[in-house]
Motif scaffolding. Structure first.
Motif, short mmCIF file in Angstrom:
data_model
loop_
_atom_site.label_atom_id
_atom_site.label_comp_id
_atom_site.label_asym_id
_atom_site.label_seq_id
_atom_site.Cartn_x
_atom_site.Cartn_y
_atom_site.Cartn_z
N TRP A 34 0.99 3.90 -3.15
CA TRP A 34 0.33 5.21 -3.08
C TRP A 34 1.23 6.31 -2.57
O TRP A 34 1.00 7.48 -2.90
N CYS A 35 2.23 6.02 -1.77
CA CYS A 35 3.06 7.09 -1.24
C CYS A 35 4.36 7.25 -2.00
O CYS A 35 5.03 8.26 -1.90
N PHE A 64 7.52 11.80 -0.73
CA PHE A 64 6.68 11.76 0.48
C PHE A 64 7.44 12.34 1.66
O PHE A 64 6.90 13.14 2.44
N TRP A 119 1.49 15.10 -2.54
CA TRP A 119 1.58 14.82 -1.10
C TRP A 119 1.72 16.07 -0.26
O TRP A 119 1.43 16.05 0.94
N PHE A 136 10.75 7.11 -2.23
CA PHE A 136 10.04 7.64 -1.05
C PHE A 136 10.41 9.09 -0.79
O PHE A 136 9.85 9.72 0.08
N PHE A 178 0.84 -1.20 0.00
CA PHE A 178 0.00 0.00 0.00
C PHE A 178 0.87 1.25 0.00
O PHE A 178 0.69 2.15 -0.82
N PHE A 179 1.83 1.30 0.92
CA PHE A 179 2.68 2.48 1.01
C PHE A 179 3.47 2.64 -0.29
O PHE A 179 3.56 3.74 -0.84
N GLN A 180 4.00 1.53 -0.81
CA GLN A 180 4.78 1.60 -2.06
C GLN A 180 3.93 2.13 -3.20
O GLN A 180 4.38 2.94 -3.99
#
Lengths: 538, 295
Positions: free
Chosen positions: A24-25, B18, A120, B15, A20-22
């Motif tokens: 969408w974030c 974010f 974000w 990442f 999920f994190f991978q």
């Protein structure tokens, strides 16, 4: 290597990443980021809508009924900020993210990681903005325009200013990305004047965003230093001028108005040809009209300030410049109507919203012309007539276009058709109640009811009650929208084909529905007859 | 494969965006909390601000490092290069508009609001009833408005340090251009010398600017509180100074990257982006010198 997009990770070739994190974030996928934008915008639409419900409930009857005046002012301020920066703008960016690469044959946005950052920043920025409601000093209550000296009295000014800085950074990066995508990522053969009007409208909007968001940042920075660092930008005692703020703010604010409507023009220019089964009438005129409107938007800002005491020459210049905008806008309205003329029209939900847009946005345009007249504006200024005007252009204009686009492209996003019956129920409820909600505000304004007040003269009671009833029912109608969306995304059994609509043209309808996680890994071969505007030069 | 883009490039998941959003939020939240701190506050806002600022620095370091590594591995094709170039150009355009807001404020104040306060045009009544003693002028006599906010002050003389700073920035633009030509010719030693000179000139500029500020505060009584003169003076030169600081840091990073051999004759977007930025900062200074110091 030469015939597939170069993805650094193997799983990117096959589909969405698992975590999920991978997914969408950490995304670099324009479809996932577009989806995030759209969900965010929908959430903000309901939050901003609930603020509006508080406003209409308080105004249901004269006298203070439900809330304290300060809280009422917080509601009007935050309703505007949330709807403009949280709902309308992110919804357009989300639509642009999803559709621009598909429409020009690009594999993704030009700068995919910056795209993710642009998104974000927004949830964080709105946490900062809405947290002020729970602070000891309360939230911003001086109106979304934040005029000094009133805005300088707000204890939460710093939070609001920084939230606006964050939103501005997000918008600028999003706009840079869209320009780079359109100018640099088009498939070979997708000439500029073969692009869909929606893509054109976003190219021009992105330019406006980069030009004016920094100006807003400058204006609110001056507020910040005036309040916290003892500068005198807006203090006449120190040689400054509160009207200076209004000039800088509206130099941003007026192009901002077009930032919220030009992509809507683009959407309507896609939807109407599809359901009229005719190419758009006057493609080039449509593109040039958008460009002219964008240019004019920079030289009309002071029409928001006619009553502030400008020199007469300035009032007159800005009056004429403002009325000039009616020319390119008129070109657009006539072209939409001419596109429908003699077409084999069908009236699915997106088309219904598009037709409602053409009619109701035009009403908003006419009331805008009335407001553009300096002598008349002295009467209308800061009255409910203004509120009626900008809600006609923003709700039945921008918002209806976004809803139309959602119904239009939902089959492409989900691979399923929404329920047409409930879509139409949503439409008829929306279009009826939105007029019950906003039309009486014209009369209230002409009769002299000022905006941004929690209480009013009993003479205004009847129309306010009608307006509030319209407001509650319009708000409730949007729950139908939510229901249709949830049903379509999770439960609908009706599959959509590649070309979900019979008359739809353009590259986005040549890929499967739902659009696979990656599209156009290889630049597609453009066949002019597949495009909506392939033969503009013929 | 060559650098032709018969295939598209889409970067891998990351990442950093974010993280970037989170640390930007932390910084802003800390700053807002700090500005609203009551006397006797625990310093919570300042701590959060510091954590956020360190986070922003770390984020820039990490994000750029990963992009540089990708670039060095040859994964970026010419289309990616063009996207980066467009990104930088439009970013600089947005910066131009940001300064435009402050220059616009300066022009409005000098052309309209101060003369109106002095009774010109439609300001006659304001002048007569509120501040009939105020003789509108700019600079030391009237620049802090009819209420003499901040007390009397003197202005910074244009032909001292500011002129020196003009010459310094103009020379630095020349040196960075010489370094660029050297890069295209492939003379690494020459690049390092001239790019190094550019960094030093940038640092020298900042040093003189700091001197000027100290002098303004201590001897001229020209402060942020000095009415609208002080406000426009310090915000315009201050934001410019911040941009010079950022530019100097970027130039230093580029210097180290040249030292490590990151750039080739054909492939040096990072260098060019910073050079564009430096020229932009230079042009802003010329406008400042003209409209803030001389006129």
């Amino acid at each position: 290597m030469s015939h597939a997009a170069i993805h650094d990770q193997h799983d990117d070739h096959h589909g969405a990443p698992k975590g999920f994190f991978q997914r969408w974030c950490m995304s670099t996928n324009h479809k996932d980021i577009g989806t995030l934008y759209l969900i965010f915008a929908l959430t903000m639409f309901f939050i901003g809508g609930s603020f509006a419900m508080v406003i209409r409930a308080e105004l249901f009857k004269p006298g203070l009924q439900l809330v304290q005046p300060y809280f009422f002012n917080e509601m009007t301020t935050l309703h505007a900020l949330v709807m403009i920066f949280g709902a309308i703008m992110p919804a357009f960016v989300g639509l642009g993210n999803w559709m621009i690469p598909l429409m020009i044959g690009a594999p993704d946005m030009a700068l995919p990681r910056m795209n993710n950052l642009s998104f974000w920043i927004l949830p964080f920025a709105f946490v900062l903005l809405l947290s002020t409601l729970f602070l000891p000093g309360g939230g911003p209550a001086g109106g979304w325009t934040m005029y000094p000296p009133l805005a300088l009295q707000s204890g939460s000014l710093a939070y609001v200013v920084f939230a606006i800085h964050l939103m501005g950074i997000s918008s600028i990066m999003g706009a840079i990305n869209i320009i780079a995508t359109i100018l640099n990522m088009r498939a070979p053969g997708m000439d500029l004047l073969k692009m869909p009007v929606f893509v054109w409208s976003w190219l021009i909007t992105a330019f406006l965003l980069i030009a004016v968001m920094p100006v807003l940042a400058g204006a609110v920075t001056m507020l910040l230093t005036d309040k916290y660092f003892g500068t005198s930008f807006f203090n006449p005692g120190g040689g400054g001028d509160p009207v200076l703020y209004q000039h800088i703010f509206w130099f941003f604010g007026h192009p901002e108005v077009y930032i919220m409507i030009l992509p809507a023009f683009g959407i309507i220019s896609e939807v109407i040809p599809t359901f009229a089964r005719k190419p758009i009438f006057g493609y080039k005129a449509m593109v040039f009209a958008i460009a002219s409107i964008a240019f004019l938007s920079f030289i009309v800002w002071a029409h928001h300030m006619f009553a502030v005491g400008l020199p007469l020459g300035a009032d007159i210049f800005f009056m004429y410049a403002t009325m000039l905008i009616a020319v390119p806008t008129g070109v657009k309205v006539f072209n939409w109507v001419s596109t429908m003329w003699g077409g084999s029209m069908t009236f699915e939900t997106p088309m219904l919203f598009a037709i409602a847009f053409v009619i109701l946005f035009t009403i908003g345009g006419f009331s805008g012309l009335m407001l553009a007249l300096v002598p008349a504006d002295f009467q209308y200024q800061d009255s409910y007539f203004v509120v009626a005007h900008f809600h006609y252009v923003l709700v039945t204009g921008a918002l209806f276009a976004i809803i139309s686009a959602t119904y239009y492209w939902l089959p492409k996003w989900t691979g399923r058709m929404y329920n047409e019956f409930w879509g139409k129920v949503h439409f008829w409820n929306s279009v009826v109640w939105v007029n019950v909600l906003f039309f009486p505000m014209h009369f209230l304004g002409l009769a002299g009811m000022p905006r941004r007040i929690p209480d009013y003269n009993v003479a205004f009671a009847n129309f306010n009650m009608i307006s509030s009833i319209g407001g509650f029912l319009f708000g409730a109608s949007q729950l139908i929208f939510l229901g249709v969306l949830i049903h379509c995304v999770f439960f609908s059994k009706k599959k959509a084909g590649e070309r979900a609509w019979e008359g739809a043209k353009g590259l986005e309808w040549t890929v499967p529905s739902p659009a696979p996680h990656h599209t156009f890994d290889v630049p597609p071969i453009i066949h002019d007859e597949e495009l909506a505007h392939g033969n503009v030069n013929a | 494969m060559g650098q032709q883009h018969d295939a598209y490039f889409v970067p891998t998941k990351s990442f950093w965006p974010f993280v970037a959003a989170a640390v930007m939020f932390t910084t802003m939240f800390g700053a807002a909390h700090w500005l609203n701190a009551e006397p006797g506050d625990s310093g919570f806002g300042r701590t959060v601000l510091a954590v956020g600022a360190i986070g922003v620095l770390g984020m820039f370091f990490g994000w750029f490092r990963s992009v540089i590594n990708e670039s060095l591995s040859g994964r970026y094709n010419s289309q990616v290069d063009t996207s980066f170039r467009m990104g930088m150009m439009w970013f600089i355009f947005s910066e131009v508009m940001f300064f435009g807001a402050f220059f616009g404020a300066l022009f409005y104040i000098r052309m309209f609001s101060v003369p109106w306060l002095g009774g010109e045009g439609h300001g006659a009544l304001t002048h007569q009833f509120l501040w009939s003693n105020y003789a509108a002028s700019w600079g030391a006599d009237g620049g802090n408005g009819p209420a003499h906010v901040g007390g009397s002050f003197s202005t910074v003389a244009a032909w001292g340090l500011p002129l020196l700073n003009t010459l310094i920035l103009l020379s630095s633009s020349v040196t960075v251009t010489i370094a660029h030509h050297a890069l295209r010719a492939g003379h690494r030693g020459k690049i390092l010398v001239f790019l190094g000179m550019t960094v030093l000139l940038g640092a020298l500029f900042l040093n003189f600017q700091a001197h000027e500020y100290i002098e303004a505060y201590r001897e001229l009584n020209l402060t942020l509180h000095s009415g609208v003169y002080g406000a426009t003076f310090f915000l315009l030169t201050g934001f410019h100074g911040l941009h010079v600081t950022l530019g100097t840091i970027m130039l230093s990073v580029i210097w180290f990257r040249v030292l490590k051999g990151h750039f080739s004759k054909e492939h040096h977007f990072g260098f060019e982006a910073v050079a564009w930025y430096w020229h932009f900062v230079d042009v802003v200074w010329l406008c400042l010198f003209m409209f803030v110091y001389i006129l």
